[in-house]
Structure formats: C-alpha cells, structure tokens
Design an enzyme around this catalytic site. Structure first.
Site, mmCIF file in Angstrom:
data_model
loop_
_atom_site.group_PDB
_atom_site.id
_atom_site.type_symbol
_atom_site.label_atom_id
_atom_site.label_comp_id
_atom_site.label_asym_id
_atom_site.label_seq_id
_atom_site.Cartn_x
_atom_site.Cartn_y
_atom_site.Cartn_z
ATOM 1 N N THR A 14 -0.470 -0.900 -9.674
ATOM 2 C CA THR A 14 -1.112 -1.288 -10.931
ATOM 3 C C THR A 14 -0.869 -0.287 -12.049
ATOM 4 O O THR A 14 -0.654 -0.652 -13.207
ATOM 5 C CB THR A 14 -2.636 -1.433 -10.686
ATOM 6 O OG1 THR A 14 -2.830 -2.532 -9.804
ATOM 7 C CG2 THR A 14 -3.412 -1.645 -11.956
ATOM 8 N N SER A 58 1.704 -2.085 -3.484
ATOM 9 C CA SER A 58 1.576 -1.160 -2.351
ATOM 10 C C SER A 58 1.369 -1.852 -1.013
ATOM 11 O O SER A 58 1.539 -1.236 0.034
ATOM 12 C CB SER A 58 0.493 -0.114 -2.608
ATOM 13 O OG SER A 58 -0.787 -0.645 -2.457
ATOM 14 N N THR A 90 -3.130 1.184 -5.258
ATOM 15 C CA THR A 90 -4.312 1.694 -4.559
ATOM 16 C C THR A 90 -4.548 1.021 -3.205
ATOM 17 O O THR A 90 -5.282 1.542 -2.380
ATOM 18 C CB THR A 90 -5.563 1.490 -5.426
ATOM 19 O OG1 THR A 90 -5.661 0.096 -5.747
ATOM 20 C CG2 THR A 90 -5.501 2.313 -6.695
ATOM 21 N N ASP A 91 -3.918 -0.139 -2.992
ATOM 22 C CA ASP A 91 -4.272 -0.914 -1.799
ATOM 23 C C ASP A 91 -3.937 -0.200 -0.486
ATOM 24 O O ASP A 91 -4.662 -0.336 0.495
ATOM 25 C CB ASP A 91 -3.587 -2.287 -1.837
ATOM 26 C CG ASP A 91 -4.164 -3.175 -2.924
ATOM 27 O OD1 ASP A 91 -5.211 -2.810 -3.503
ATOM 28 O OD2 ASP A 91 -3.576 -4.229 -3.209
HETATM 29 N N1 DAS Z 1 -4.238 -3.221 -6.135
HETATM 30 C C1 DAS Z 1 -3.085 -2.853 -6.891
HETATM 31 C C2 DAS Z 1 -3.142 -1.375 -7.284
HETATM 32 O O1 DAS Z 1 -4.212 -0.867 -7.302
HETATM 33 C C3 DAS Z 1 -1.840 -3.282 -6.291
HETATM 34 C C4 DAS Z 1 -1.209 -2.313 -5.359
HETATM 35 O O2 DAS Z 1 -1.865 -1.710 -4.545
HETATM 36 O O3 DAS Z 1 0.008 -2.149 -5.491
HETATM 37 O O4 DAS Z 1 -2.180 -0.769 -7.617
#
Ligand code: DAS
Length: 330
Positions: A14, A58, A90-91
C-alpha cells in the site's frame, strides 16, 4: 559531521501505490524507493541508499524474494550501512520481520515498515512510518536488537509483532509483551536494554508444503490426514487453548512421520506442557512426538519450521530450536 548511511529496500504494498492506482491493478505504476524518500524532504539526518527490489502486494511475497532482499541488505551492511529498512505491504509484514529475525547475521538492525493508507487517501501514514523506520535504523541504540517493525510511532520486536487489525492505522500489536520502544520527536526511546539473541539460522531454500491447520469445533483429523498424505514436509497446528486438538486429530498426529508443531490459535499466551492429560491435550501430543511452539504464534512457528527444514535440521534439533526461540527465559 558524516551522516550514518541506511539502506532502504522497497518491495511494494500500500505504501508504494502510485496516487490514483490500486494494488489489484498490476499495470499501475508503483512508487519507487526514491519517490517514497522524496516525500520526506531533502534534510534527512541520515544518508540513504535506495533499492526498489519488487512491486508486490505482500500476499504474493515469497521466500525467494526475501532471500534476495536479505542478500542485498548484507551487501549494503558490508559496504558500511548502519542498518537496513525494508518497506512492504502490511499483510505479511510480520512474516518478513521474523524471517530477518531468524536469519540476519549482524548487530546492525533490520527495520520493516509499510502503510495502512495509500498516498491517494487523506493523511496517508507511509511517509511518517518510513521516517520512523529510518530513525530507528540509524540509531546506535537499535544495534543488537535483531529485526524490528517501526509502525505508527511504535517499535516492535519481530518475535512478538503481528497485524492485529485489518484497517486501523495502529494495525500492529505485540500483545502481551508490548512494544520495545517508541519514536518520539525523531528519536527512538527504548524501554529496555537489548537481550541476547539466539544465533542466526541459514537462509536456505524453502521448499515443499508446510501448512498451518487450525483446530476447532467438529475437527475430525481428516484434513491433517489429507495434508500428510499429500507429502507435507511438516505441519503447524493452530490448536485450541494451550495447545489442544480433537481426539481424531491426535490419532493422526500419533502416526505422523514429519514434524508437527503445536501453537495456540488464541492470539496471545503460550502453549502448555504438563497440565492436561486427555487424548489430544498438550501432554499427550508431546508424548506422541509433537513440538510445542511456546509463545510463538502459528505464523511465526511456520516460518521457523520452514527455515529449519530448509537447513536440513534433524527432528531432535527442531524441538530444541522451538524451545530456544519459543520459550521465555525463566
Ligand atoms: N494490505 C496492503 C498493505 O498494507 C496490501 C499488502 O499487504 O500488500 O500494504
């Protein structure tokens, strides 16, 4: 005065969606590390070497990409960088942080960060998180602390941190241990001195199936049986409570020929060793040869098991490694 040099590897997520884009659209250009750093202005107190190593959502992160990022980071440290920042979605950020925690051979820190709000939303958090990660990576007090996560002004240890909310800016939690420190007025404040860390594991080639299977109501053991028959190299059971599975699953564990690790699915707290005795309880699973994960959550347990299997570690040592890295000093 010379400024400390920090290396920054951007992998996507993100934080690097170009304004107006979306992660679902692979054709949308991602922001490079240079773009991300550009938003922080020209007067950074550290010198930065930037590498854009991927542009991934991710959920599609792989061990091969992490190994490549680690190698790039090693070269940067050997060339004089005082720390490595990894920027990603973050995932799966907690898995990336734990991969580095397990395999990073230096005292120089690895600091992982990302963002919950992309640059086209109101008050995106990417720039502040990146600046915090740079601050943490450049600070000598971060040495010897392994892999860290800098997010929303908190500094977390890779061992504890997990994404605990799908959308809040404060998405990461280290419950029940709590964060290691905070970034305040562009300086990092640690609450405790660094503790000794176990030696780094080799970052071997991770191959084969090592699934996490969640136990729960109505679990007959059929799924574990299917997974084992399909050639899994090991299995992590996200077990109920302090490490319990159904009697049916326990029957399958008894005949398993690959390592079975038992972690708790509760989200906090350890597995037990010697309190309950029924078929499927923690003590019965230990008698059947299962390894208890201690304080490691199922996801971290899976990463540890995958790296141990990749390193060709024998079963008895897998047990020792989980005790070393999953138990607390008592
Ligand atoms: N949820 C999104 C982020 O926080 C997507 C990801 O993990 O790539 O980046």
């Amino acid at each position: 005065m010379t400024r400390p040099r920090v290396a920054v590897a951007a992998l996507g997520g993100t934080i690097s969606i170009a304004p107006g884009g979306s992660l679902e659209d692979d054709a949308v250009p991602r922001l490079s590390t240079a773009d991300l750093l550009g938003e922080l202005g020209a007067d950074l107190p550290m010198e930065v070497t930037a590498g854009t190593l991927a542009g991934l959502a991710s959920a599609s992160m792989s061990y091969a990409k992490l190994a490549q990022t680690r190698q790039w980071g090693i070269e940067q440290i050997e060339a004089g960088a005082v720390g490595l920042v990894v920027v990603q979605g973050t995932d799966t950020l907690e898995e990336t942080a734990y991969f580095f925690e397990l395999t990073w051979p230096f005292d120089e820190p690895v600091v992982v960060t990302g963002a919950m709000r992309n640059p086209s939303l109101l008050s995106p958090d990417g720039p502040a998180n990146l600046l915090a990660a740079l601050t943490v990576a450049a600070d000598p007090r971060s040495r010897g602390r392994g892999a860290l996560v800098a997010f929303n002004d908190d500094v977390h240890a890779a061992r504890w941190v997990r994404k605990a909310h799908s959308s809040h800016l404060e998405a990461f939690s280290s419950a029940p241990a709590g964060p290691l420190g905070m970034v305040v007025e562009q300086a990092v404040h640690y609450f405790h001195r660094p503790a000794p860390r176990p030696p780094a594991l080799p970052a071997g080639q991770v191959e084969g199936l090592v699934p996490v299977l969640e136990s729960g109501l109505g679990d007959s053991g059929e799924l574990l049986s299917l997974v084992l028959n399909s050639g899994a190299r090991g299995v992590v059971l996200a077990a109920t409570g302090v490490g319990h599975v159904s009697a049916g699953t326990a029957d399958v564990v008894r005949s398993a020929e690959v390592p079975i690790v038992v972690a708790t699915r509760t989200g906090a707290g350890p597995t037990f060793r010697a309190t309950y005795g029924s078929h499927g309880s923690e003590s019965s699973l230990i008698r059947m040869g299962a390894t208890m994960a201690g304080w490691l959550c199922p996801r971290k347990s899976r990463a540890l098991l995958q790296l141990l299997l990749a390193a060709g570690v024998p079963r008895a040592e897998i047990e020792q490694q989980f005790r070393l890295r999953g138990d607390l000093d008592r």
